[in-house]
Write a protein that holds these residues in place. Structure first.
Motif, mmCIF file in Angstrom:
data_model
loop_
_atom_site.group_PDB
_atom_site.id
_atom_site.type_symbol
_atom_site.label_atom_id
_atom_site.label_comp_id
_atom_site.label_asym_id
_atom_site.label_seq_id
_atom_site.Cartn_x
_atom_site.Cartn_y
_atom_site.Cartn_z
ATOM 1 N N THR A 1 42.496 49.143 31.045
ATOM 2 C CA THR A 1 41.943 48.832 29.751
ATOM 3 C C THR A 1 40.361 49.171 30.448
ATOM 4 O O THR A 1 39.557 50.441 30.032
ATOM 5 N N ASP B 1 45.570 57.710 33.984
ATOM 6 C CA ASP B 1 46.335 56.161 33.337
ATOM 7 C C ASP B 1 47.270 55.885 34.788
ATOM 8 O O ASP B 1 48.799 56.220 33.548
ATOM 9 N N HIS C 1 51.614 52.944 34.631
ATOM 10 C CA HIS C 1 53.094 53.118 34.952
ATOM 11 C C HIS C 1 53.284 52.838 36.190
ATOM 12 O O HIS C 1 54.682 53.192 36.444
ATOM 13 N N SER D 1 46.622 49.139 36.165
ATOM 14 C CA SER D 1 47.616 47.870 35.023
ATOM 15 C C SER D 1 48.178 46.882 36.316
ATOM 16 O O SER D 1 48.890 47.097 36.483
ATOM 17 N N LYS E 1 54.329 44.943 34.003
ATOM 18 C CA LYS E 1 53.640 46.218 35.400
ATOM 19 C C LYS E 1 54.577 45.877 36.024
ATOM 20 O O LYS E 1 54.834 44.588 36.734
HETATM 21 C C1 LIG Z 1 49.914 48.917 29.932
HETATM 22 C C2 LIG Z 1 48.867 49.686 29.924
HETATM 23 C C3 LIG Z 1 47.506 50.029 29.421
HETATM 24 C C4 LIG Z 1 46.623 49.116 29.701
HETATM 25 O O1 LIG Z 1 47.133 47.697 30.239
HETATM 26 P P1 LIG Z 1 45.704 46.666 30.446
HETATM 27 O O2 LIG Z 1 45.696 46.214 32.242
HETATM 28 O O3 LIG Z 1 47.203 45.911 30.034
HETATM 29 O O4 LIG Z 1 44.703 46.866 30.257
HETATM 30 C C5 LIG Z 1 46.581 51.593 29.464
HETATM 31 N N1 LIG Z 1 47.909 52.860 29.919
HETATM 32 C C6 LIG Z 1 49.499 52.732 29.828
HETATM 33 C C7 LIG Z 1 49.735 53.788 29.566
HETATM 34 C C8 LIG Z 1 49.849 51.289 29.392
HETATM 35 O O5 LIG Z 1 51.373 50.597 29.841
#
Ligand SMILES: *Cc1c(COP(=O)(O)O)cnc(C)c1O
Length: 375
Positions: free
Chosen positions: A56, A152, A155, A176, A181
């Motif tokens: 985030t 992003d 994953h 993340s 994860k």
């Molecule tokens: C887990 C996740 C996030 C956020 O990750 P954090 O490290 O918890 O802030 C953002 N985007 C996706 C698609 C996620 O699955």
């Protein structure tokens, strides 16, 4: 039998690393953090990485680096964790959703151009479940319209598509290391990029914009710091990095185990006509973050509860973001606007997928799934 939804892979070596940090003087961002950053760039084939406290934070800093703020628009997907859209809100910009592909759940790139306006500044794709979006097309569109691309990759540390890794065509990739994860430090994140100026900004931005880091003051003679822009406070500590630095050495081995389990699930579910699974394209290396099945929406919650009663941990990844109360109220979103994302959101169940699953547990899970999902 009890099958947890997720078990992390922190092993004795990782624990010894954390103990070393705890027995040392320096707990916050230091050599362990830079050691992990070096391994992350080597593994992801990017030039620079900056360890942060979460994905985030990574996404929000990326938006701020590009100067995206109130009045701007960012094109993204409603089929993601809420963080993806929330960071756009956090900087005051407007998330503009485009629907996803019915077969993969990834952003439908054919819908991006019609969503572009004079206010659009960036595209924020999510590599859903661990399968990469079509980055070649996204880059092409972004170049044509002078937009930034923020990936992003929460994953998808391991993924590849058309020979392209995460971060190679995007302007920045955000990872993340949250508790569930693929590799984890409980909480954690990072950005990777190939732009030195961005890297230097991020190093400062994660610590308020300070021109000198605590580690500099610790290792050298004291020098006064200055601050020339307003940063955040989200630097990855040595403790977090110590958990991650060996996990990243094992990441391919961990992925291979998950890929084998996914293949077992695939063949066990192949003849069950009451469910489907996302399509994995032949030109991709799937990072296998989540194994999700798509079932009859009217039965989804019933099935989920039956699986839980059988001792199997489940999750919903994800209900479409545009239907969250906040977004409905603020932007007037409603059902019918992003049909594929809604269908996935209404029908999805994630089942356990992690290297520590035993053969008996794997068999138990797919046998129960097939036994329960019968209409
Ligand atoms: C887990 C996740 C996030 C956020 O990750 P954090 O490290 O918890 O802030 C953002 N985007 C996706 C698609 C996620 O699955």
């Amino acid at each position: 039998m009890k099958v947890e939804f997720y078990k992390h892979n922190i092993d004795a070596k990782d624990r010894r690393g954390v103990l070393k940090v705890l027995q040392s003087v320096f707990l916050t961002t230091g050599e362990w953090t830079s050691g992990f950053e070096r391994k992350l760039v080597a593994y992801t084939k990017n030039q620079y990485a900056v360890g942060l406290m979460s994905c985030t934070h990574a996404l929000e800093l990326a938006l701020r680096y590009f100067g995206i703020h109130g009045g701007d628009e960012v094109i993204t997907t409603p089929m993601s964790f809420i963080a993806t859209a929330n960071v756009i809100e956090s900087v005051g910009a407007r998330p503009v959703f485009v629907d996803v592909e019915a077969s993969t759940g990834n952003m439908d790139v054919s819908l991006i151009e019609s969503a572009i306006t004079k206010k659009t500044r960036a595209i924020l794709p999510v590599h859903l479940y661990g399968q990469m979006c079509d980055m070649k097309k996204i880059r092409e569109i972004a170049d044509r319209h002078h937009l930034k691309v923020i990936e992003d990759a929460a994953h998808c540390i391991e993924g590849m598509r058309d020979g392209i890794r995460v971060g190679q065509l995007g302007d920045v990739a955000c990872y993340s290391f949250y508790a569930t994860k693929n590799i984890t430090s409980g909480e954690g994140g990072a950005i990777a990029c190939n732009d030195e100026a961005m890297y230097e900004w991020m190093i400062k931005a994660r610590q308020h914009g300070m021109s000198k880091q605590a580690a500099d003051r610790y290792t050298g003679k004291y020098e006064h710091y200055d601050m020339d822009f307003l940063g955040a406070k989200c630097n990855m500590s040595n403790i977090q990095a110590a958990m991650l630095v060996n996990q990243i050495d094992r990441i391919e081995a961990l992925l291979n185990k998950k890929a084998k389990i996914a293949a077992q699930y695939d063949s066990a579910f192949a003849r069950n006509t009451f469910m489907s699974i996302p399509v994995v394209l032949p030109n991709t290396k799937h990072a296998r973050h989540l194994y999700t099945i798509w079932v009859n929406p009217l039965m989804r919650d019933v099935y989920m509860h039956k699986l839980q009663e059988a001792g199997i941990g489940v999750a919903v990844n994800f209900r479409s973001i545009h239907l969250m109360q906040y977004y409905q109220k603020k932007y007037g979103f409603c059902r019918g606007m992003f049909k594929n994302a809604e269908r996935i959101g209404d029908s999805t169940i994630s089942i356990p997928l992690y290297p520590k699953l035993t053969p008996r547990q794997i068999k138990y899970v797919h046998t129960k799934v097939n036994g329960i999902i019968t209409v």
